[in-house]
Design an enzyme around this catalytic site. Structure first.
Site, PDB file in Angstrom:
ATOM      1  N   PRO A   2       0.756  -1.249   0.000  1.00  0.00           N
ATOM      2  CA  PRO A   2       0.000   0.000   0.000  1.00  0.00           C
ATOM      3  C   PRO A   2       0.788   1.301   0.000  1.00  0.00           C
ATOM      4  CG  PRO A   2      -0.418  -1.340   1.975  1.00  0.00           C
ATOM      5  CD  PRO A   2       0.812  -1.825   1.329  1.00  0.00           C
ATOM      6  N   GLU A   3       1.085   1.775  -1.185  1.00  0.00           N
ATOM      7  CA  GLU A   3       1.525   3.160  -1.353  1.00  0.00           C
ATOM      8  C   GLU A   3       0.381   3.881  -2.059  1.00  0.00           C
ATOM      9  OE1 GLU A   3       5.601   3.596  -2.758  1.00  0.00           O
ATOM     10  OE2 GLU A   3       6.022   1.557  -2.114  1.00  0.00           O
ATOM     11  N   LYS A  59      -1.069   7.604   1.892  1.00  0.00           N
ATOM     12  CA  LYS A  59      -1.309   6.174   2.048  1.00  0.00           C
ATOM     13  C   LYS A  59      -2.482   5.884   2.966  1.00  0.00           C
ATOM     14  CE  LYS A  59       3.688   5.516   1.791  1.00  0.00           C
ATOM     15  NZ  LYS A  59       4.894   5.133   2.538  1.00  0.00           N
ATOM     16  N   ARG A 252      16.803   0.276   3.942  1.00  0.00           N
ATOM     17  CA  ARG A 252      15.799  -0.250   3.020  1.00  0.00           C
ATOM     18  C   ARG A 252      16.464  -0.830   1.786  1.00  0.00           C
ATOM     19  NH1 ARG A 252      10.713   1.731   4.140  1.00  0.00           N
ATOM     20  NH2 ARG A 252      10.101  -0.137   3.031  1.00  0.00           N
TER      21      ARG A 252
END
Length: 262
Positions: A2-3, A59, A252
DNA sequence: CCTATAGCCTGACGGC
DNA sequence: TGCCGTCAGGCTATAG
């Protein structure tokens, strides 16, 4: 998942399935994901109400209630929504289950409990309180606002794109995509960009997000020129056919093409 | 203001 | 098959 583009799809499916139906039953399966109040308060605040309209900001998704206030949804890394008719079809990892009158169900599915749900009185006040920046696809977010957001920053462009307080909606995957489409190396620093490249980066950002939304945020549909479907070490670059590489930037995993992004 | 790190949670996947 | 490590599309608190 979910972006921004993904949440936009969740909003559309919410709108198509779950508006204007009284909520008959609320089942909070995980207390851990409830914020601003208890599970009991959440259930009590939803039961008997119906959703009138939804609004997405970055978001986050807000589902406005008929008697005021809204259900605020944050999907974490693994959250999504599923609508279904029969109880037998309830998906695994359902953390919040709503049953509407006339039978249909809406499930908040979230394997990892990194998202949140809660009731808010006023969405704008909530956004302000969370200090979220403008939605990256909103009218309010134009190139002047983008420029102002980057002004005086020292860190990486990637970190700025993903900073929800500067602009809301971009995460790890789409920041990689934007950098790829802009031909920028993932370690590029904000001060290294001149006015021209900032302008181009802004245009790229808008283009990437719009295109993703237009194609249902579906990697298969974005196969042609997008990095999205090639996020693995050694995959072939959709532009030059070279090897995609994975590096670590601020904890990341980042995928990029060493040939296209300099 | 900014970075790096750890932690929150759980599942999927690959190697042995 | 089982066990173990690594990775995963978010975000926060903390320390430097």
């Amino acid at each position: 998942m979910p972006e921004l583009p993904d949440v936009e799809m969740l909003k559309r499916s919410f709108d198509a399935t779950s508006l204007h139906r009284p909520i008959a039953e609320v089942d909070v399966r995980s207390d851990a994901i409830v914020e601003r109040g208890s599970a009991g308060e959440l259930a009590g605040g939803l039961r008997g109400r119906s959703f009138e309209a939804t609004r997405r900001h970055g978001k986050r998704l807000f589902a406005g209630l008929d008697e005021g206030g809204a259900l605020a949804l944050h999907f974490g890394m693994t959250g999504s929504l599923r609508s279904f008719e029969s109880t037998d079809d309830e998906p695994r990892h359902t953390r919040l289950l709503l049953r509407f009158e006339r039978g249909s169900h809406l499930a908040l599915v979230m394997p990892r409990k990194l998202g949140k749900v809660g009731l808010v009185d006023d969405v704008d006040a909530f956004l302000e309180e969370q200090r979220l920046g403008p939605d990256a696809l909103s009218e309010a977010f134009d190139d002047a606002v983008f420029d102002a957001a980057l002004a005086g920053r020292r860190g990486s462009v990637k970190a700025a794109l993903m900073n929800q307080r500067l602009m809301a909606g971009i995460g790890n995957v789409y920041s990689d995509e934007i950098l790829f489409q802009a031909g920028l190396h993932p370690r590029t620093e904000v001060p290294a960009l001149d006015a021209d490249s900032r302008r181009r980066l802004f245009d790229t950002l808008r283009w990437v997000l719009c295109t993703a939304v237009d194609h249902g945020a579906d990697p298969a549909e974005l196969e042609g020129s997008f990095l999205l479907a090639h996020r693995s070490e050694g995959a072939s670059c959709p532009r030059c056919d070279g090897a995609i590489r994975r590096i670590e930037v601020s904890g990341r995993g980042v995928y990029y093409c060493p040939a296209c992004q300099t």
